[in-house]
Write an enzyme that holds these catalytic residues in place. Structure first.
Site, PDB file in Angstrom:
ATOM      1  N   CYS A 130      35.378  43.074  37.083  1.00  0.00           N
ATOM      2  CA  CYS A 130      36.336  44.140  36.796  1.00  0.00           C
ATOM      3  C   CYS A 130      37.668  43.552  36.331  1.00  0.00           C
ATOM      4  O   CYS A 130      38.255  43.998  35.346  1.00  0.00           O
ATOM      5  CB  CYS A 130      36.518  44.999  38.056  1.00  0.00           C
ATOM      6  SG  CYS A 130      37.605  46.418  37.818  1.00  0.00           S
ATOM      7  N   CYS A 131      38.143  42.507  37.035  1.00  0.00           N
ATOM      8  CA  CYS A 131      39.402  41.859  36.631  1.00  0.00           C
ATOM      9  C   CYS A 131      39.269  41.218  35.250  1.00  0.00           C
ATOM     10  O   CYS A 131      40.215  41.231  34.461  1.00  0.00           O
ATOM     11  CB  CYS A 131      39.828  40.814  37.655  1.00  0.00           C
ATOM     12  SG  CYS A 131      40.589  41.474  39.142  1.00  0.00           S
ATOM     13  N   CYS A 211      46.254  46.832  41.644  1.00  0.00           N
ATOM     14  CA  CYS A 211      45.507  48.058  41.359  1.00  0.00           C
ATOM     15  C   CYS A 211      45.275  48.849  42.655  1.00  0.00           C
ATOM     16  O   CYS A 211      45.055  48.261  43.720  1.00  0.00           O
ATOM     17  CB  CYS A 211      44.161  47.704  40.754  1.00  0.00           C
ATOM     18  SG  CYS A 211      44.250  46.955  39.134  1.00  0.00           S
ATOM     19  N   CYS A 214      42.234  48.120  45.023  1.00  0.00           N
ATOM     20  CA  CYS A 214      42.155  46.771  45.586  1.00  0.00           C
ATOM     21  C   CYS A 214      43.440  46.370  46.318  1.00  0.00           C
ATOM     22  O   CYS A 214      43.689  45.182  46.532  1.00  0.00           O
ATOM     23  CB  CYS A 214      41.856  45.760  44.483  1.00  0.00           C
ATOM     24  SG  CYS A 214      40.353  46.151  43.580  1.00  0.00           S
ATOM     25  N   CYS A 237      43.183  37.130  40.428  1.00  0.00           N
ATOM     26  CA  CYS A 237      42.378  37.919  39.499  1.00  0.00           C
ATOM     27  C   CYS A 237      41.753  37.220  38.306  1.00  0.00           C
ATOM     28  O   CYS A 237      41.075  37.843  37.533  1.00  0.00           O
ATOM     29  CB  CYS A 237      43.217  39.039  38.943  1.00  0.00           C
ATOM     30  SG  CYS A 237      44.379  38.423  37.772  1.00  0.00           S
TER      31      CYS A 237
HETATM   32  S1  SF4 Z   1      42.445  44.438  40.893  1.00  0.00           S
HETATM   33 FE1  SF4 Z   1      40.613  45.683  41.376  1.00  0.00          FE
HETATM   34  S2  SF4 Z   1      40.662  47.511  40.048  1.00  0.00           S
HETATM   35 FE2  SF4 Z   1      42.179  45.996  39.269  1.00  0.00          FE
HETATM   36  S3  SF4 Z   1      41.107  44.934  37.685  1.00  0.00           S
HETATM   37 FE3  SF4 Z   1      40.827  43.709  39.545  1.00  0.00          FE
HETATM   38  S4  SF4 Z   1      38.951  44.448  40.572  1.00  0.00           S
HETATM   39 FE4  SF4 Z   1      39.535  45.936  38.956  1.00  0.00          FE
END
Ligand code: SF4
Length: 251
Positions: A130-131, A211, A214, A237
């Site tokens: 996701c990151c 985010c 998270c 991240c």
């Molecule tokens: S912090 Fe969480 S929601 Fe944001 S990009 Fe990374 S995994 Fe995705």
């Protein structure tokens, strides 16, 4: 032919190497943060550098330092589309207050999102992926025109950031961590001295703000980044590479 070869050199050679970063570290070892930034942002890096900010809990300090030197420096914000509404409001208010003229917002590529995170729930089972989609790839696009960037990382934030250098090489760019050796007390003092506004979620117990899915509140005695990716081994991240051999990549 000679001209063509020279053109290739200019385009293909990474502007900064790890040795350059180490040399910068030594050159500015005895120089204070403001003087160091002043020297670099108005000199060697002028027109070649951007600031990257999450507009999180302590971002105002670095942004204020930069704004005192040059309000036209591009400020990059990654809108992962999972950001707290309070952060977006704080970003707009703080940028306005500090007078930045070039706030650049980068978002994930919608085609990549459709292919790899159609439900928007990838953070729940694959936060690294996701990151990558929502932070790492957009940052790569955002930094394409620059040779250097300024980050707001601090050494005290978590064990993984101990002994954080002020200069690093990152994909051929110079990465500056001007606040690497600032502690919480110094940051708080700077906020007070310059009457800087706090992120609205800080008062609710969020010490490090990323985010929404998270980020959780930090309990007394925990390190400031303990609320990030709680329950996962992940601590950063992917925007920032490991500080120590064997450490996992993190943001
Ligand atoms: S912090 Fe969480 S929601 Fe944001 S990009 Fe990374 S995994 Fe995705």
């Amino acid at each position: 032919m000679a001209n063509a070869a020279r053109k290739l050199d200019l385009i293909d050679v990474a502007p900064f190497s790890p040795a350059d970063a180490a040399a910068m570290e030594a050159r500015y070892a005895e120089v204070g943060t403001r003087d160091m930034l002043d020297d670099l942002l108005t000199g060697e890096l002028k027109g070649r550098v951007a600031a990257v900010s999450s507009f999180g809990a302590e971002s105002a300090v670095l942004l204020h330092l930069i704004a005192q030197i040059d309000r036209d420096i591009p400020v990059i914000f990654l809108n992962t589309q999972k950001i707290f509404g309070e952060t977006l409001q704080y970003r707009d208010a703080l940028s306005e207050t500090l007078g930045f003229t070039d706030l650049r917002v980068f978002r994930p590529d919608p085609r990549l999102l459709a292919a790899k995170d159609a439900t928007g729930l990838r953070w729940n089972y694959d936060p690294d992926g996701c990151c990558d989609l929502r932070k790492v790839e957009p940052l790569r696009r955002a930094l394409a025109p620059f040779d250097a960037w300024v980050s707001g990382r601090k050494g005290f934030q978590a064990g993984t950031r101990d002994a954080l250098p002020r200069f690093e090489e990152d994909e051929g760019r110079l990465k500056l961590n001007p606040l690497a050796d600032w502690d919480k007390a110094a940051l708080d003092a700077y906020f007070a001295e310059h009457h800087l506004p706090r992120h609205p979620l800080e008062a609710e117990g969020y010490a490090s703000i990323g985010c929404a899915p998270c980020t959780s509140k930090v309990l007394p005695g925990e390190d400031p980044r303990a609320g990030r990716w709680r329950g996962w081994e992940k601590v950063e991240c992917g925007i920032h590479v490991p500080e120590k051999p064997g450490e996992e990549p993190v943001f």
